[in-house]
Design a protein around this motif. Sequence first.
Motif, PDB file in Angstrom:
ATOM      1  N   ASP A 139      -7.190   6.939   2.220  1.00 52.50           N
ATOM      2  CA  ASP A 139      -6.941   8.306   1.777  1.00 52.50           C
ATOM      3  C   ASP A 139      -5.463   8.627   2.015  1.00 52.50           C
ATOM      4  N   GLU A 140      -4.841   9.276   1.038  1.00 50.32           N
ATOM      5  CA  GLU A 140      -3.395   9.575   1.110  1.00 50.32           C
ATOM      6  C   GLU A 140      -2.996  10.287   2.407  1.00 50.32           C
ATOM      7  N   ALA A 141      -3.867  11.137   2.923  1.00 48.49           N
ATOM      8  CA  ALA A 141      -3.550  11.877   4.146  1.00 48.49           C
ATOM      9  C   ALA A 141      -3.448  10.960   5.369  1.00 48.49           C
ATOM     10  N   TRP A 142      -3.952   9.743   5.254  1.00 45.06           N
ATOM     11  CA  TRP A 142      -3.989   8.814   6.393  1.00 45.06           C
ATOM     12  C   TRP A 142      -3.019   7.640   6.262  1.00 45.06           C
ATOM     13  N   ILE A 143      -2.412   7.465   5.110  1.00 43.27           N
ATOM     14  CA  ILE A 143      -1.630   6.240   4.869  1.00 43.27           C
ATOM     15  C   ILE A 143      -0.463   6.082   5.839  1.00 43.27           C
ATOM     16  N   ASP A 144       0.162   7.175   6.256  1.00 37.24           N
ATOM     17  CA  ASP A 144       1.279   7.050   7.202  1.00 37.24           C
ATOM     18  C   ASP A 144       0.808   6.522   8.553  1.00 37.24           C
ATOM     19  N   ARG A 145      -0.386   6.899   8.976  1.00 34.44           N
ATOM     20  CA  ARG A 145      -0.910   6.414  10.259  1.00 34.44           C
ATOM     21  C   ARG A 145      -1.422   4.982  10.165  1.00 34.44           C
ATOM     22  N   VAL A 146      -2.017   4.650   9.024  1.00 31.03           N
ATOM     23  CA  VAL A 146      -2.584   3.310   8.855  1.00 31.03           C
ATOM     24  C   VAL A 146      -1.496   2.308   8.494  1.00 31.03           C
ATOM     25  N   GLY A 147      -0.582   2.718   7.627  1.00 29.98           N
ATOM     26  CA  GLY A 147       0.485   1.832   7.174  1.00 29.98           C
ATOM     27  C   GLY A 147       0.080   1.032   5.950  1.00 29.98           C
ATOM     28  N   VAL A 148       1.036   0.333   5.408  1.00 27.96           N
ATOM     29  CA  VAL A 148       0.823  -0.518   4.233  1.00 27.96           C
ATOM     30  C   VAL A 148       1.139  -1.963   4.612  1.00 27.96           C
ATOM     31  N   PRO A 149       0.600  -2.919   3.857  1.00 25.26           N
ATOM     32  CA  PRO A 149       0.897  -4.321   4.172  1.00 25.26           C
ATOM     33  C   PRO A 149       2.372  -4.653   3.930  1.00 25.26           C
ATOM     34  N   GLU A 150       2.869  -5.581   4.695  1.00 25.20           N
ATOM     35  CA  GLU A 150       4.225  -6.069   4.480  1.00 25.20           C
ATOM     36  C   GLU A 150       4.301  -6.766   3.126  1.00 25.20           C
ATOM     37  N   PRO A 151       5.385  -6.545   2.360  1.00 30.28           N
ATOM     38  CA  PRO A 151       5.525  -7.244   1.078  1.00 30.28           C
ATOM     39  C   PRO A 151       5.458  -8.758   1.301  1.00 30.28           C
ATOM     40  N   ASP A 152       4.808  -9.447   0.395  1.00 28.36           N
ATOM     41  CA  ASP A 152       4.655 -10.905   0.428  1.00 28.36           C
ATOM     42  C   ASP A 152       3.832 -11.415   1.606  1.00 28.36           C
ATOM     43  N   SER A 153       3.164 -10.526   2.337  1.00 31.09           N
ATOM     44  CA  SER A 153       2.282 -10.960   3.423  1.00 31.09           C
ATOM     45  C   SER A 153       0.990 -11.520   2.822  1.00 31.09           C
ATOM     46  N   GLU A 186      -1.941 -10.456   3.434  1.00 33.33           N
ATOM     47  CA  GLU A 186      -2.744  -9.302   3.024  1.00 33.33           C
ATOM     48  C   GLU A 186      -2.308  -8.795   1.652  1.00 33.33           C
ATOM     49  N   ALA A 187      -1.019  -8.628   1.428  1.00 32.99           N
ATOM     50  CA  ALA A 187      -0.519  -8.135   0.141  1.00 32.99           C
ATOM     51  C   ALA A 187      -0.910  -9.084  -0.992  1.00 32.99           C
ATOM     52  N   CYS A 188      -0.840 -10.381  -0.751  1.00 35.84           N
ATOM     53  CA  CYS A 188      -1.214 -11.367  -1.773  1.00 35.84           C
ATOM     54  C   CYS A 188      -2.706 -11.314  -2.071  1.00 35.84           C
ATOM     55  N   MET A 189      -3.533 -11.136  -1.045  1.00 38.08           N
ATOM     56  CA  MET A 189      -4.979 -11.056  -1.248  1.00 38.08           C
ATOM     57  C   MET A 189      -5.356  -9.790  -2.017  1.00 38.08           C
ATOM     58  N   ILE A 190      -4.670  -8.699  -1.744  1.00 37.09           N
ATOM     59  CA  ILE A 190      -4.950  -7.450  -2.465  1.00 37.09           C
ATOM     60  C   ILE A 190      -4.692  -7.633  -3.957  1.00 37.09           C
ATOM     61  N   GLU A 191      -3.680  -8.403  -4.308  1.00 36.76           N
ATOM     62  CA  GLU A 191      -3.360  -8.641  -5.718  1.00 36.76           C
ATOM     63  C   GLU A 191      -4.487  -9.347  -6.460  1.00 36.76           C
ATOM     64  N   VAL A 192      -5.318 -10.116  -5.760  1.00 30.21           N
ATOM     65  CA  VAL A 192      -6.413 -10.839  -6.418  1.00 30.21           C
ATOM     66  C   VAL A 192      -7.775 -10.203  -6.108  1.00 30.21           C
ATOM     67  N   ALA A 193      -7.769  -9.020  -5.527  1.00 28.86           N
ATOM     68  CA  ALA A 193      -9.018  -8.319  -5.219  1.00 28.86           C
ATOM     69  C   ALA A 193      -9.766  -7.987  -6.502  1.00 28.86           C
ATOM     70  N   PRO A 194     -11.102  -7.866  -6.418  1.00 26.79           N
ATOM     71  CA  PRO A 194     -11.884  -7.557  -7.617  1.00 26.79           C
ATOM     72  C   PRO A 194     -11.535  -6.215  -8.258  1.00 26.79           C
ATOM     73  N   ALA A 195     -11.079  -5.262  -7.472  1.00 24.30           N
ATOM     74  CA  ALA A 195     -10.703  -3.940  -7.995  1.00 24.30           C
ATOM     75  C   ALA A 195      -9.178  -3.836  -8.059  1.00 24.30           C
ATOM     76  N   ASP A 196      -8.698  -3.007  -8.966  1.00 22.43           N
ATOM     77  CA  ASP A 196      -7.255  -2.854  -9.137  1.00 22.43           C
ATOM     78  C   ASP A 196      -6.587  -2.367  -7.854  1.00 22.43           C
ATOM     79  N   PRO A 197      -5.463  -2.980  -7.489  1.00 23.25           N
ATOM     80  CA  PRO A 197      -4.724  -2.504  -6.312  1.00 23.25           C
ATOM     81  C   PRO A 197      -4.040  -1.168  -6.588  1.00 23.25           C
ATOM     82  N   LYS A 198      -3.891  -0.394  -5.538  1.00 22.32           N
ATOM     83  CA  LYS A 198      -3.174   0.872  -5.580  1.00 22.32           C
ATOM     84  C   LYS A 198      -2.150   0.856  -4.446  1.00 22.32           C
TER      85      LYS A 198
END
Length: 107
Positions: free
Chosen positions: A53-67, A69-81
């Motif tokens: 949820d957008e209200a929580w993203i600052d606390r949770v954080g985002v994956p490091e580029p090229d990590s 996790e980021a690579c796995m999200i790109e091949v996830a069954p649902a579209d990445p956001k």
Amino acid sequence: MKITFRMGPDENREVPFEEGETVMRVAVENGIDGITGDCGGGCACATCHVYIDEAWIDRVGVPEPDSTEACMIEVAPADPKPTSRLGCQIVLNAALDGLVVEVPEGQ
């Protein structure tokens, strides 16, 4: 402490968690549809993909580029956001009490 899983426009499930658990483990243990955690939390399958949820993203954080996790999200069954994360990579703590995540449709 609790986390809310959004599983559609009118379906939310609030479930308890213990500090140190991951979003993926809490989802699997509570039978949240759409999160299977096939790899057991090894960041190797993307079956625990969630949108923070957008209200929580600052606390949770985002994956490091090229990590992994980021690579796995790109091949996830649902579209990445921009708020996509793998639940196995989010370790829960008291600061995340009340966290809201959305289970992607079609996952």
